[in-house]
Design an enzyme around this catalytic site. Structure first.
Site, PDB file in Angstrom:
ATOM      1  N   ARG A 156       0.874  -1.188   0.000  1.00 30.17           N
ATOM      2  CA  ARG A 156       0.000   0.000   0.000  1.00 30.17           C
ATOM      3  C   ARG A 156       0.900   1.224   0.000  1.00 30.17           C
ATOM      4  O   ARG A 156       1.716   1.387   0.914  1.00 30.17           O
ATOM      5  CB  ARG A 156      -0.911  -0.018   1.232  1.00 30.17           C
ATOM      6  CG  ARG A 156      -1.674   1.274   1.434  1.00 30.17           C
ATOM      7  CD  ARG A 156      -2.767   1.155   2.477  1.00 30.17           C
ATOM      8  NE  ARG A 156      -3.901   0.412   1.948  1.00 30.17           N
ATOM      9  CZ  ARG A 156      -5.140   0.467   2.452  1.00 30.17           C
ATOM     10  NH1 ARG A 156      -5.400   1.232   3.495  1.00 30.17           N
ATOM     11  NH2 ARG A 156      -6.116  -0.243   1.919  1.00 30.17           N
ATOM     12  N   HIS A 181      -7.198   0.743  -6.565  1.00 26.53           N
ATOM     13  CA  HIS A 181      -7.368  -0.202  -5.451  1.00 26.53           C
ATOM     14  C   HIS A 181      -8.019  -1.473  -6.012  1.00 26.53           C
ATOM     15  O   HIS A 181      -9.194  -1.746  -5.771  1.00 26.53           O
ATOM     16  CB  HIS A 181      -8.256   0.468  -4.396  1.00 26.53           C
ATOM     17  CG  HIS A 181      -8.241  -0.182  -3.047  1.00 26.53           C
ATOM     18  ND1 HIS A 181      -7.465  -1.281  -2.732  1.00 26.53           N
ATOM     19  CD2 HIS A 181      -8.928   0.128  -1.901  1.00 26.53           C
ATOM     20  CE1 HIS A 181      -7.670  -1.616  -1.476  1.00 26.53           C
ATOM     21  NE2 HIS A 181      -8.544  -0.779  -0.950  1.00 26.53           N
ATOM     22  N   ASP A 199     -17.512   6.639  -1.726  1.00 28.96           N
ATOM     23  CA  ASP A 199     -16.280   6.525  -0.933  1.00 28.96           C
ATOM     24  C   ASP A 199     -16.047   7.899  -0.312  1.00 28.96           C
ATOM     25  O   ASP A 199     -16.716   8.883  -0.681  1.00 28.96           O
ATOM     26  CB  ASP A 199     -15.120   6.118  -1.864  1.00 28.96           C
ATOM     27  CG  ASP A 199     -13.795   5.898  -1.128  1.00 28.96           C
ATOM     28  OD1 ASP A 199     -13.800   5.794   0.122  1.00 28.96           O
ATOM     29  OD2 ASP A 199     -12.743   5.835  -1.811  1.00 28.96           O
ATOM     30  N   ARG A 235     -13.605  -9.057   1.186  1.00 27.12           N
ATOM     31  CA  ARG A 235     -12.202  -8.753   0.899  1.00 27.12           C
ATOM     32  C   ARG A 235     -11.356  -9.998   1.188  1.00 27.12           C
ATOM     33  O   ARG A 235     -10.474 -10.364   0.404  1.00 27.12           O
ATOM     34  CB  ARG A 235     -11.724  -7.574   1.763  1.00 27.12           C
ATOM     35  CG  ARG A 235     -12.330  -6.225   1.427  1.00 27.12           C
ATOM     36  CD  ARG A 235     -11.876  -5.710   0.072  1.00 27.12           C
ATOM     37  NE  ARG A 235     -10.429  -5.679  -0.063  1.00 27.12           N
ATOM     38  CZ  ARG A 235      -9.634  -4.695   0.381  1.00 27.12           C
ATOM     39  NH1 ARG A 235     -10.166  -3.626   0.945  1.00 27.12           N
ATOM     40  NH2 ARG A 235      -8.319  -4.751   0.208  1.00 27.12           N
ATOM     41  N   GLN A 285     -10.005  -4.094  -3.807  1.00 31.17           N
ATOM     42  CA  GLN A 285     -11.309  -3.600  -3.363  1.00 31.17           C
ATOM     43  C   GLN A 285     -12.358  -3.793  -4.455  1.00 31.17           C
ATOM     44  O   GLN A 285     -13.440  -4.333  -4.213  1.00 31.17           O
ATOM     45  CB  GLN A 285     -11.200  -2.108  -3.006  1.00 31.17           C
ATOM     46  CG  GLN A 285     -12.503  -1.504  -2.546  1.00 31.17           C
ATOM     47  CD  GLN A 285     -12.965  -2.072  -1.221  1.00 31.17           C
ATOM     48  OE1 GLN A 285     -12.203  -2.077  -0.265  1.00 31.17           O
ATOM     49  NE2 GLN A 285     -14.183  -2.566  -1.144  1.00 31.17           N
ATOM     50  N   CYS A 287     -16.515   1.201   0.184  1.00 30.58           N
ATOM     51  CA  CYS A 287     -15.332   0.388   0.489  1.00 30.58           C
ATOM     52  C   CYS A 287     -14.962   0.442   1.965  1.00 30.58           C
ATOM     53  O   CYS A 287     -14.288  -0.452   2.458  1.00 30.58           O
ATOM     54  CB  CYS A 287     -14.158   0.838  -0.370  1.00 30.58           C
ATOM     55  SG  CYS A 287     -13.778   2.598  -0.188  1.00 30.58           S
TER      56      CYS A 287
END
Ligand code: CP
Ligand code: NVA
Length: 321
Positions: free
Chosen positions: A113, A140, A233, A300, A143, A272
């Protein structure tokens, strides 16, 4: 073993952007994920990765991505190492290339990340093991894969369905746009002009997915009409904190609230997470009957198990060799 016989498995490739995957790759990953999830929910923990190690290199905070990968490795009989800032990734301590070459000697795959997407590209170029994007400022992919996997669990087939993203055209929105294009879904982004996709991304999308059905609008109602999923988001992503006041002012009309969902009463609501309740989404929506945010977060882990199995392939216990 929980692998469909026709699964197209990659060994040793990276997942840096969603378009690293083809539609058939995604189908295979979803199938493995579902098999592993079904087995897990029936009480079986498939020991696919005895003695294998996943390195987690994180430059930003995380709950879901970190813990879902760590738990996945434990369930699959492997282990993970969380590598925070003290390991010196992307710092003056050593080059990203040296970091990647050396870390590859110790672990079987890396989840990373990053603050800057370019760091991930450099790491992948140097690493001798698969590198998985655990979020960058650009995208991402894990996700978005878990989101569409979640949708598929609700509707069976996703082709032709519309996903409406209402809010900032950010890393998560870009990933969903690509994934929708790959899977024959329609994608609509409702955002103020300044927070829509930039021209470089639009041009890239046209190049990689010329047939993708992607529309942008400044009207959230237009976006959500006929949508199977309404997604939002945070308005201020990690690293953008100094723009927070400006973003709240600009994005206020794009809040996902009960009034907006009246235009799509059958749509699922996704986020998310983490959410800023009262900003991009109201309590009534995120806790309401259309919301699947907890299932999305749970998925996830299931999706990433399938991804790891697809990328790395299973190993048998030593005594079975
Ligand atoms: N959705 C997501 O990636 O959450 P984390 O930042 O907690 O990992
Ligand atoms: N867009 C958000 C997603 C967090 C999972 C961020 O980058 O902070």
């Amino acid at each position: 073993m929980p692998f469909p016989t026709n699964a197209h498995r990659h060994f040793g490739s990276h997942l840096i952007v969603p378009e690293d995957l083809s539609a058939s790759d995604i189908t295979a990953i979803f199938a493995i994920s579902q098999d592993l999830q079904t087995a897990f929910e029936a009480g079986h923990r498939e020991v696919l990765f005895p003695g294998r190690v996943l390195g987690l290199v994180f430059e930003k905070p995380s709950l879901r991505t970190r813990v879902s990968f760590e738990a996945a490795m434990v369930h699959l009989g492997g282990a993970s190492l969380f590598l925070g800032e003290d390991t010196g990734f992307s710092s003056s301590r050593e080059s990203i290339a040296d970091f990647g070459r050396v870390l590859s000697q110790y672990v079987d795959a890396i989840v990373c990340r990053v603050k800057n997407h370019e760091s991930l590209v450099q790491l992948a170029a140097a690493a001798a093991v698969p590198v998985i994007n655990g979020l960058s400022d650009y995208c991402h992919p894990c996700q978005a894969l878990a989101d569409i996997y979640t949708l598929k669990q609700h509707v069976g087939s996703v082709a032709g369905l519309k996903l409406a993203f209402v809010g900032d055209g950010n890393n998560v929105a870009r990933s969903l746009a690509v994934l929708c294009g790959l899977l024959g879904m329609r994608f609509a982004l409702a955002a103020p002009k300044a927070y829509q996709f930039d021209s470089a991304f639009c041009a890239h999308l046209k190049t990689i997915l010329p047939a993708a059905d992607v529309m942008e609008t400044t009207d959230p109602v237009v976006a959500v009409e006929g949508a199977a999923v309404v997604y939002t988001d945070v308005w201020t992503s990690m690293g953008q904190e100094q723009e927070r006041a400006k973003r709240i002012a600009a994005l206020q009309p794009f809040q996902v609230n009960e009034a907006l969902l009246k235009h799509c009463p059958d749509a699922l609501f996704m986020h998310c997470l983490p959410a800023r309740r009262g900003e991009e989404v109201t309590d009534g929506v995120i806790d309401g009957p259309q919301s699947v945010v907890v299932q999305e977060a749970a998925n996830r882990m299931h999706l990433q198990k399938g991804l790891l199995a697809w990328m790395l392939g299973p190993t048998r216990p030593l005594d079975a060799r």
